[in-house]
Design a protein around this motif. Structure first.
Motif, PDB file in Angstrom:
ATOM      1  N   GLU A  37      49.600  37.753  38.853  1.00  0.00           N
ATOM      2  CA  GLU A  37      48.660  36.623  38.161  1.00  0.00           C
ATOM      3  C   GLU A  37      46.946  37.587  38.710  1.00  0.00           C
ATOM      4  O   GLU A  37      46.051  37.327  38.216  1.00  0.00           O
ATOM      5  CB  GLU A  37      48.355  34.903  38.122  1.00  0.00           C
ATOM      6  N   ASP A  38      47.565  37.034  40.198  1.00  0.00           N
ATOM      7  CA  ASP A  38      46.282  37.391  41.327  1.00  0.00           C
ATOM      8  C   ASP A  38      45.560  39.105  41.460  1.00  0.00           C
ATOM      9  O   ASP A  38      44.738  39.496  41.310  1.00  0.00           O
ATOM     10  CB  ASP A  38      45.961  37.200  42.673  1.00  0.00           C
ATOM     11  N   TYR A  39      47.166  39.921  40.827  1.00  0.00           N
ATOM     12  CA  TYR A  39      46.948  41.320  41.429  1.00  0.00           C
ATOM     13  C   TYR A  39      45.616  42.208  39.829  1.00  0.00           C
ATOM     14  O   TYR A  39      44.825  42.709  39.969  1.00  0.00           O
ATOM     15  CB  TYR A  39      48.355  42.285  41.248  1.00  0.00           C
ATOM     16  N   SER A  40      46.338  40.897  38.583  1.00  0.00           N
ATOM     17  CA  SER A  40      45.109  41.188  37.115  1.00  0.00           C
ATOM     18  C   SER A  40      43.956  40.581  37.722  1.00  0.00           C
ATOM     19  O   SER A  40      42.985  41.292  37.364  1.00  0.00           O
ATOM     20  CB  SER A  40      46.261  41.113  36.730  1.00  0.00           C
ATOM     21  N   ALA A  41      43.955  39.568  38.395  1.00  0.00           N
ATOM     22  CA  ALA A  41      42.495  39.753  38.861  1.00  0.00           C
ATOM     23  C   ALA A  41      41.740  40.758  39.715  1.00  0.00           C
ATOM     24  O   ALA A  41      40.451  40.784  39.144  1.00  0.00           O
ATOM     25  CB  ALA A  41      42.416  38.086  39.229  1.00  0.00           C
ATOM     26  N   ALA A  42      42.031  40.664  40.665  1.00  0.00           N
ATOM     27  CA  ALA A  42      41.325  41.575  41.533  1.00  0.00           C
ATOM     28  C   ALA A  42      40.939  42.738  40.483  1.00  0.00           C
ATOM     29  O   ALA A  42      40.125  43.584  41.463  1.00  0.00           O
ATOM     30  CB  ALA A  42      42.513  42.192  42.616  1.00  0.00           C
ATOM     31  N   CYS A  43      42.403  43.635  39.999  1.00  0.00           N
ATOM     32  CA  CYS A  43      41.845  44.926  39.332  1.00  0.00           C
ATOM     33  C   CYS A  43      40.840  44.805  38.199  1.00  0.00           C
ATOM     34  O   CYS A  43      39.586  45.834  38.203  1.00  0.00           O
ATOM     35  CB  CYS A  43      42.925  45.260  37.941  1.00  0.00           C
ATOM     36  N   LEU A  99      33.329  40.717  44.178  1.00  0.00           N
ATOM     37  CA  LEU A  99      33.770  40.938  45.177  1.00  0.00           C
ATOM     38  C   LEU A  99      34.234  39.572  45.229  1.00  0.00           C
ATOM     39  O   LEU A  99      34.316  39.058  44.030  1.00  0.00           O
ATOM     40  CB  LEU A  99      32.426  40.038  46.327  1.00  0.00           C
ATOM     41  N   VAL A 100      35.910  39.824  45.947  1.00  0.00           N
ATOM     42  CA  VAL A 100      36.205  39.359  46.340  1.00  0.00           C
ATOM     43  C   VAL A 100      37.091  38.668  47.325  1.00  0.00           C
ATOM     44  O   VAL A 100      36.350  39.767  48.889  1.00  0.00           O
ATOM     45  CB  VAL A 100      38.073  39.826  45.771  1.00  0.00           C
ATOM     46  N   LYS A 129      40.845  35.003  45.891  1.00  0.00           N
ATOM     47  CA  LYS A 129      39.621  35.068  45.132  1.00  0.00           C
ATOM     48  C   LYS A 129      38.834  35.419  44.280  1.00  0.00           C
ATOM     49  O   LYS A 129      38.605  36.323  44.386  1.00  0.00           O
ATOM     50  CB  LYS A 129      39.559  33.306  45.635  1.00  0.00           C
ATOM     51  N   VAL A 130      38.139  35.914  43.151  1.00  0.00           N
ATOM     52  CA  VAL A 130      37.393  36.126  42.955  1.00  0.00           C
ATOM     53  C   VAL A 130      35.844  35.505  42.649  1.00  0.00           C
ATOM     54  O   VAL A 130      35.659  34.676  42.896  1.00  0.00           O
ATOM     55  CB  VAL A 130      36.881  36.697  41.524  1.00  0.00           C
ATOM     56  N   LEU A 131      35.021  36.217  43.712  1.00  0.00           N
ATOM     57  CA  LEU A 131      33.544  35.816  44.154  1.00  0.00           C
ATOM     58  C   LEU A 131      32.941  36.003  42.320  1.00  0.00           C
ATOM     59  O   LEU A 131      32.364  36.982  41.902  1.00  0.00           O
ATOM     60  CB  LEU A 131      33.151  36.221  45.236  1.00  0.00           C
ATOM     61  N   THR A 132      31.769  34.907  42.453  1.00  0.00           N
ATOM     62  CA  THR A 132      31.450  35.432  41.514  1.00  0.00           C
ATOM     63  C   THR A 132      30.259  36.494  41.355  1.00  0.00           C
ATOM     64  O   THR A 132      29.827  37.017  40.853  1.00  0.00           O
ATOM     65  CB  THR A 132      30.635  34.165  40.706  1.00  0.00           C
TER      66      THR A 132
END
Length: 76
Positions: A34-40, A48-49, A70-73
């Motif tokens: 899940e985090d890997y997908s969000a990072a991509c 930014l992450v 965490k993904v930043l806005t």
């Protein structure tokens, strides 16, 4: 990561960052699927992450253990 997103259990990312003494350091982190997908997705959108964890020495590339992702806005 597995090329088939439905089969991914984790993914590895390598970050380049500046240390306090302005040296470039590489750090490798393994994220869950899940985090890997969000990072991509964040990378593709220029967002930014943030990754928090324990930075462990491993040759020229460090390893971030026990990551909190965490993904930043903000965007780049």
């Amino acid at each position: 990561a597995d090329v088939d997103p439905s089969k991914r259990t984790e993914g590895e990312i390598i970050f380049n960052f500046m240390s306090d003494d302005e040296k470039v350091i590489k750090a490798k982190v393994t994220l869950n699927a899940e985090d890997y997908s969000a990072a991509c997705n964040a990378h593709n959108q220029g967002k930014l992450v943030m990754v928090k964890g324990e930075l462990i020495g491993s040759g020229r590339t460090m390893v971030i253990q026990n990551p909190q992702f965490k993904v930043l806005t903000e965007t780049i």
